[in-house]
Write a protein that holds these residues in place. Sequence first.
Motif, mmCIF file in Angstrom:
data_model
loop_
_atom_site.group_PDB
_atom_site.id
_atom_site.type_symbol
_atom_site.label_atom_id
_atom_site.label_comp_id
_atom_site.label_asym_id
_atom_site.label_seq_id
_atom_site.Cartn_x
_atom_site.Cartn_y
_atom_site.Cartn_z
ATOM 1 N N LEU A 77 -41.775 -38.613 96.951
ATOM 2 C CA LEU A 77 -42.489 -38.526 95.677
ATOM 3 C C LEU A 77 -41.851 -39.422 94.620
ATOM 4 O O LEU A 77 -42.558 -40.027 93.809
ATOM 5 N N ALA A 78 -40.530 -39.534 94.626
ATOM 6 C CA ALA A 78 -39.837 -40.394 93.661
ATOM 7 C C ALA A 78 -40.237 -41.863 93.822
ATOM 8 O O ALA A 78 -40.207 -42.629 92.859
ATOM 9 N N LYS A 79 -40.623 -42.254 95.030
ATOM 10 C CA LYS A 79 -41.037 -43.636 95.284
ATOM 11 C C LYS A 79 -42.525 -43.876 95.050
ATOM 12 O O LYS A 79 -42.967 -45.025 95.002
ATOM 13 N N HIS A 80 -43.305 -42.793 94.937
ATOM 14 C CA HIS A 80 -44.759 -42.962 94.893
ATOM 15 C C HIS A 80 -45.455 -42.337 93.686
ATOM 16 O O HIS A 80 -46.678 -42.440 93.573
ATOM 17 N N LEU A 81 -44.702 -41.684 92.802
ATOM 18 C CA LEU A 81 -45.308 -41.074 91.607
ATOM 19 C C LEU A 81 -44.392 -41.314 90.410
ATOM 20 O O LEU A 81 -43.236 -40.886 90.415
ATOM 21 N N PHE A 82 -44.914 -42.014 89.403
ATOM 22 C CA PHE A 82 -44.157 -42.337 88.194
ATOM 23 C C PHE A 82 -44.992 -41.957 86.971
ATOM 24 O O PHE A 82 -46.202 -42.171 86.961
ATOM 25 N N VAL A 83 -44.315 -41.445 85.949
ATOM 26 C CA VAL A 83 -44.992 -41.058 84.713
ATOM 27 C C VAL A 83 -44.201 -41.609 83.535
ATOM 28 O O VAL A 83 -42.964 -41.550 83.522
ATOM 29 N N THR A 84 -44.922 -42.142 82.555
ATOM 30 C CA THR A 84 -44.311 -42.495 81.278
ATOM 31 C C THR A 84 -45.120 -41.812 80.180
ATOM 32 O O THR A 84 -46.338 -41.620 80.319
ATOM 33 N N THR A 85 -44.433 -41.436 79.116
ATOM 34 C CA THR A 85 -45.117 -40.901 77.934
ATOM 35 C C THR A 85 -44.676 -41.734 76.743
ATOM 36 O O THR A 85 -43.476 -41.972 76.554
ATOM 37 N N ASP A 86 -45.654 -42.209 76.001
ATOM 38 C CA ASP A 86 -45.400 -43.087 74.846
ATOM 39 C C ASP A 86 -44.423 -44.205 75.201
ATOM 40 O O ASP A 86 -43.508 -44.541 74.443
ATOM 41 N N GLY A 87 -44.589 -44.771 76.386
ATOM 42 C CA GLY A 87 -43.801 -45.916 76.827
ATOM 43 C C GLY A 87 -42.427 -45.590 77.390
ATOM 44 O O GLY A 87 -41.710 -46.491 77.807
ATOM 45 N N LYS A 88 -42.051 -44.323 77.418
ATOM 46 C CA LYS A 88 -40.733 -43.932 77.927
ATOM 47 C C LYS A 88 -40.874 -43.305 79.317
ATOM 48 O O LYS A 88 -41.702 -42.398 79.513
ATOM 49 N N ALA A 89 -40.057 -43.780 80.254
ATOM 50 C CA ALA A 89 -40.098 -43.242 81.614
ATOM 51 C C ALA A 89 -39.706 -41.766 81.604
ATOM 52 O O ALA A 89 -38.771 -41.363 80.910
#
Length: 161
Positions: A77-89
Amino acid sequence: MGVLLFKWLVTALAVLHPFYVSVSEITHDKSKNELQVSCRIFADDLETAIKKQYKAPLDIVHPANKAITDSLIAGYLAKHLFVTTDGKAVRLQYLGYKIEEEAAWCFLAAEKIPAFKRAHVRNNILYDEHPNQINMIHVIQNAVRKSTKLDNPTTDADFSF
């Protein structure tokens, strides 16, 4: 006779043309300043993807070693799902998984995430395994739900609140 033939045809087509879908729900809990993530992925597809990625034996439904299985799922999951909020990882922490019928429900969370105006999600779960993979994404904040569908090879979605 016609209705039975139709039902048989629909069943046969479903078998011949499998349906590959995952659902990821990302919810902001304002009271905890926390992002809560759940991913529903067909267990056999997730198992196949992890076996391929890590070249390791694996049984998600009946794990011989739950800690190793959790580690492999977390890595996938760490390699296939990424989220940023207001430009911050957002650093998602894997919490665990459970099996429900044919699905693996995987849970992640991130603390100290304030309310946001924009969210960006990159999701390519199972894209290497299924050219026709569909990943549904729901982002929920302050009872407002925004959703989108990503068809392989599209990986990125943006949400505004």
